[in-house]
Design an enzyme around this catalytic site. Structure first.
Site, PDB file in Angstrom:
ATOM      1  N   GLY A  17       0.811  -1.224   0.000  1.00  0.00           N
ATOM      2  CA  GLY A  17       0.000   0.000   0.000  1.00  0.00           C
ATOM      3  C   GLY A  17       0.843   1.271   0.000  1.00  0.00           C
ATOM      4  O   GLY A  17       2.068   1.251   0.193  1.00  0.00           O
ATOM      5  N   LYS A  46       2.528  -4.291  -7.710  1.00  0.00           N
ATOM      6  CA  LYS A  46       2.379  -4.080  -6.270  1.00  0.00           C
ATOM      7  C   LYS A  46       3.670  -4.286  -5.483  1.00  0.00           C
ATOM      8  O   LYS A  46       3.808  -3.755  -4.387  1.00  0.00           O
ATOM      9  CB  LYS A  46       1.304  -5.017  -5.711  1.00  0.00           C
ATOM     10  N   TYR A 167     -16.914   3.748   5.317  1.00  0.00           N
ATOM     11  CA  TYR A 167     -15.459   3.639   5.514  1.00  0.00           C
ATOM     12  C   TYR A 167     -15.096   4.129   6.917  1.00  0.00           C
ATOM     13  O   TYR A 167     -14.352   3.470   7.659  1.00  0.00           O
ATOM     14  CB  TYR A 167     -14.687   4.437   4.450  1.00  0.00           C
ATOM     15  N   LYS A 171     -13.341   2.024  10.072  1.00  0.00           N
ATOM     16  CA  LYS A 171     -12.144   2.389  10.825  1.00  0.00           C
ATOM     17  C   LYS A 171     -12.455   2.501  12.321  1.00  0.00           C
ATOM     18  O   LYS A 171     -11.632   2.147  13.170  1.00  0.00           O
ATOM     19  CB  LYS A 171     -11.572   3.720  10.322  1.00  0.00           C
ATOM     20  N   SER A 211      -5.678   8.165  -2.275  1.00  0.00           N
ATOM     21  CA  SER A 211      -4.928   9.425  -2.216  1.00  0.00           C
ATOM     22  C   SER A 211      -4.315   9.770  -3.572  1.00  0.00           C
ATOM     23  O   SER A 211      -4.294  10.929  -3.983  1.00  0.00           O
ATOM     24  CB  SER A 211      -3.822   9.325  -1.165  1.00  0.00           C
TER      25      SER A 211
END
Ligand code: NAP
Length: 356
Positions: A17, A46, A167, A171, A211
């Site tokens: 990530g 990745k 979302y 979290k 992002s």
């Protein structure tokens, strides 16, 4: 107080990530070995940047295949580790069809899965969890619930659910689950890093991280008609990585940490981009009136309730605890935005400029 032995490998989950890649780079450069979990070690998009980072560093990288929903899949990568940095969690806020399966179950069960592996593993001393300011508030309107008009580590998100801001809900319940499990034992302690909206250069050329996608949309014309007046707490990805590492290796550190540089609207970000990259790109120049955004919100993957409770409502974050406990000095929002967009250009993620 947990004094982590730097000669032992550090487990980083979600290694491929955006955030984890920076954490891994900084650990490897310090000569610390990293066990990184990924869902697909054969996907070169990745993992290639991680293997390249390892080649250029003194620390050793071991890749393991683990999935948040695969019970026990973190046992092997955690073997011999004193420090676990758990970043993996699904992260997207639009286009959600089944919030329970896409976000909530992987976030909560994944956290439980990782922490249960820690319970079975006698070497683990500390877990640093990547939470979010989304575990502290759901909508900007929640600022009215704070005592001093500023979000602090005392706050918990009480406005999100599977139906509204799933979302943020994922979290919140994942972090709550982590504190519950942590408080049931004493061998390891838990620290959380609660970043705002993370921006800044990416180490991979992936476009699927939220992002990165958002920064590309600033330059590809998606927002050329204008942006809603949406306020966010912004932080640089490199500061977020530093926060995780300091949380891991500062024996006396503890608790939750808001990791935010400062607040900005989408238009503030566009203005920074225009200042540094000129008029070659269709950066937005104005704010869309709230009623108009409210009307068209569903066409853009947002609900009208989201528009009502967020647009035009400024928010503020108290980052003093992260500065004190983790000794972070923050990169400016201007530098973050400029260097992020430059990386997108350098990596060819945005095709040739579209003249206005
Ligand atoms: P990202 O690039 O999308 O990373 C998310 C990571 O989670 C990826 O490595 C992904 O694996 C992994 N993941 C997702 N579902 C998984 C599953 N079922 N099993 C195993 N791994 C899974 O986004 P990011 O920004 O780095 O996010 C990292 C953490 O920061 C997340 O916990 C996120 O909630 C948190 N956070 C992000 C922001 C932000 O603005 N970016 C702000 C606050 C908090 P693949 O690589 O295989 O896709």
């Amino acid at each position: 107080m947990r004094d982590i032995d730097k000669s032992k490998p550090v487990l980083v989950t979600g290694g491929s990530g955006y955030v984890a890649s920076w954490i891994i780079k900084m650990l490897l450069e310090k000569g610390i070995d990293v066990n990184a979990t990924v869902r697909d070690a054969s996907d070169s998009k990745k993992v290639d940047h991680l293997t390249a980072l390892a080649k250029a560093s003194t620390g050793k990288l071991n890749l393991f295949k683990s999935d948040l929903l695969d019970r026990g899949s973190f046992d092997e990568p955690m073997r011999g580790c004193e420090l676990v940095i758990h970043t993996a969690s699904p992260f997207f806020i639009t286009g959600i069809k089944n919030p329970q399966e896409e976000l909530i179950r992987p976030a909560r069960e994944g956290t439980r899965n990782v922490l249960e592996s820690a319970r079975r593993n006698p070497t683990v001393q500390r877990i640093v969890l990547t939470s979010s300011v989304a575990a502290m508030y759901g909508d900007n309107a929640d600022i009215a619930l704070t005592s001093d008009g500023i979000f602090t580590e005392k706050e918990w998100n009480i406005s999100s659910s599977a139906e509204h801001q799933p979302y943020s809900y994922s979290k919140t319940i994942a972090e709550k689950e982590a504190w519950t499990i942590a408080n049931e034992q004493e061998r390891w302690d838990l620290l959380t890093i609660n970043p705002g909206w993370i921006l800044g250069p990416s180490l991979s050329k992936r476009k699927d991280s939220m992002s990165i996608g958002a920064m590309i949309r600033f330059g590809d014309g998606t927002y050329k008609m204008g942006v809603p007046e949406l306020w966010n707490g912004i932080v640089d990805v490199r500061d977020v990585a530093v926060a995780h590492i300091k949380a891991g290796f500062t024996p006396e550190a503890g608790g939750r940490h808001i990791v935010v540089t400062g607040e900005a609207t989408l238009l503030d970000l566009a203005n920074i981009l225009r200042k540094h990259f000129g008029d070659d790109y269709p950066f937005p120049r104005k704010q869309v009136p709230k009623f108009l955004f409210w009307l068209i919100a569903p066409m853009h993957g947002f609900t009208r309730k989201y528009a009502s409770r967020n647009v035009g409502i400024p928010i503020k974050f108290d980052n003093s605890y992260s500065k004190k406990d983790l000794k972070i000095s923050y990169i400016s929002v201007e530098q973050t935005v400029r260097e992020h967009f430059q990386q997108i250009l350098d990596d060819g993620l945005l095709k040739s400029p579209i003249r206005m």
